[in-house]
Design an enzyme around this catalytic site. Structure first.
Site, PDB file in Angstrom:
ATOM      1  N   CYS A   1      30.949  29.485  39.045  1.00 17.69           N
ATOM      2  CA  CYS A   1      31.199  30.619  39.940  1.00 17.69           C
ATOM      3  C   CYS A   1      30.318  31.799  39.580  1.00 17.69           C
ATOM      4  CB  CYS A   1      32.666  31.042  39.857  1.00 17.69           C
ATOM      5  SG  CYS A   1      33.836  29.744  40.264  1.00 17.69           S
TER       6      CYS A   1
ATOM      7  N   GLU B   1      40.439  33.416  42.642  1.00 19.92           N
ATOM      8  CA  GLU B   1      39.089  33.667  42.104  1.00 19.92           C
ATOM      9  C   GLU B   1      38.155  32.779  42.889  1.00 19.92           C
ATOM     10  OE1 GLU B   1      35.667  32.986  40.705  1.00 19.92           O
ATOM     11  OE2 GLU B   1      36.739  31.823  39.188  1.00 19.92           O
TER      12      GLU B   1
END
Length: 449
Positions: A239, A205
């Site tokens: 993120c 990720e």
């Protein structure tokens, strides 16, 4: 590594119910030590108090969710076949997993990776970011207290050289990684360098140039609230954080003016102070990189608020860009870029965002259902948030992860995540070989097999 490798057969043979129960106990222990863990997050990861509380809660959610998923999913499944044949699919741990976690969610993502790998029947060598070893050590100690054997879960600390050595070890059967796209590419290459080692999964990720599209029907007050939350909470060090605000020209002036006013109410300061909205960035290196870029864009500033003169505080800033393509990399801090777009060009706007190559999160503010449907169909992103903020994905409700340069899937906190940590094995048996009586197959033969 040797200890984990030797511990794998016994741990893989441990019943799923036993492994899941250990995660449930871990969740209870995290709740027991909530205040201690929050304090470490504030001191070490420089999180504000609300962010530290949310971090602990998310770690608990991961443990309980993966425990429940393991009980439901990691079971032997009977598959269809012709009369006289039995087919069964079973799921098995792969071996020793390397779990490499980031500093921005040093407890939640760390334990999310680790708990998923463990409950799936793998041993784990967990490496936290070099900025946040204390919170990782506290989490591993709680996992051992919860009943995870010490040889099954190991903690290693250090910088990139430690991570590189770890992923290059041919005994590593898989890697779970959260961090930059560049580092994910290096890990992928390292896993393929040795022609003699097995092909193993990389669950990555990574980052994103996350955009929010605002059309002329959006409620400006709601837009501004969600922009401030998405771009500046956690000092922009998520993120999922908003990097690129795309506002329809017709409402751009009003939206930006209201946004400037909302920014002026933010308190930038000590993360341990309950009044603080925006704390410092993680370290001096991050400060230098962000501040150097921001100062280089000074002629494009639309607004910048005050920040303490000492410490690693990057002041929340709005920067105007002439095009979407002008933002060609992720800036991991409280820096928001703004581009305006003319009515009638929404398809081109979505296409330009897709062309950046990232695909983590996107936001949309519009009161037209057809617009929401069009964006959902055209946007290449893992998580689309409509008429709300773009951060704070909830485990089990909003599985998180991207595509393209933003990750490999499957999504963390989702129903398919555990499947990346296991082997699938099928056994097909001709039951007619026992005269049609399948029960005979369970009788041990004279050789004692």
């Amino acid at each position: 590594m040797t200890l984990a490798d030797h511990a794998f057969p016994a741990w893989a043979a441990t019943p799923v119910a036993t492994r899941a129960a250990a995660l449930d106990r871990l969740a209870d222990l995290i709740e027991r030590d909530r205040e201690t863990l929050m304090a470490i997050c504030v001191q070490e990861a420089r999180k504000t108090i609300p962010d530290a509380l949310a971090e602990v809660r998310e770690a608990v959610d991961f443990c309980r969710y993966y425990a429940a998923e393991a009980r439901a999913k990691l079971v032997t499944t009977a598959l269809p076949g012709p009369t006289g044949e039995r087919n069964e699919l079973s799921l098995h741990g792969r071996g020793v997993f390397a779990c490499i976690a980031p500093w921005n969610f040093p407890l939640a993502i760390f334990l999310g990776q680790v708990s998923a790998a463990l409950v799936a029947g793998n041993c784990v060598i967990a490496k936290p970011a070099p900025q946040t070893p204390r919170i990782a050590a506290a989490a591993v100690a709680l996992a051992h207290e919860a009943g995870i054997p010490a040889d099954v879960l190991h903690l290693v600390t250090g910088g990139g050289e430690v991570g590189d050595a770890l992923v290059r070890d041919p005994r590593i059967a898989g890697v779970a990684f959260t961090g930059s796209t560049a580092t994910a590419r290096r890990i992928a290459r390292a896993l393929l360098d040795d022609e003699s080692r097995p092909l193993v999964p990389l669950i990555a990720e990574t980052g994103g140039i996350n955009a929010m599209i605002v059309d002329s029907t959006a409620l400006t007050e709601q837009v501004v609230q969600d922009v401030v939350t998405s771009a500046f909470r956690s000092a922009g060090q998520r993120c999922s954080a908003l990097r690129l605000l795309l506002v329809q020209e017709d409402v751009a002036e009003r939206t930006i003016a209201m946004l400037q006013g909302a920014m002026d109410t933010l308190v930038v300061g000590d993360p341990a102070d309950p009044a603080t909205d925006v704390g410092p960035v993680i370290d001096r290196a991050a400060f230098d990189r962000l501040e150097s870029y921001a100062q280089g864009q000074k002629s494009r500033w639309l607004h910048r608020i005050k920040a303490p003169a000492t410490g690693d505080f990057v002041a929340p800033t709005i920067i105007r860009l002439h095009s979407i393509a002008a933002l060609d990399q992720e800036w991991f801090g409280p820096l928001l870029h703004v581009v305006t777009w003319p009515a009638g060009t929404l398809p081109e706007v979505i296409g330009a965002v897709n062309a950046l190559g990232y695909g983590l999160t996107m936001g949309l503010h519009s009161r037209i259902a057809a617009v929401a449907q069009a964006v959902a169909a055209a946007a290449h992103v893992g998580n689309l948030y409509i008429n709300r903020s773009m951060i704070g994905a909830v485990v089990g409700s909003q599985p998180f992860g991207g595509e393209g340069r933003s990750g490999t899937g499957f999504k963390a906190g989702g129903p398919h995540y555990l499947l990346r940590f296991v082997h699938e094995r099928v056994v097909s048996t001709d039951t007619t070989s026992a005269g049609g009586n399948a029960s005979l197959l369970s009788i041990e033969d004279v050789a004692g097999l």
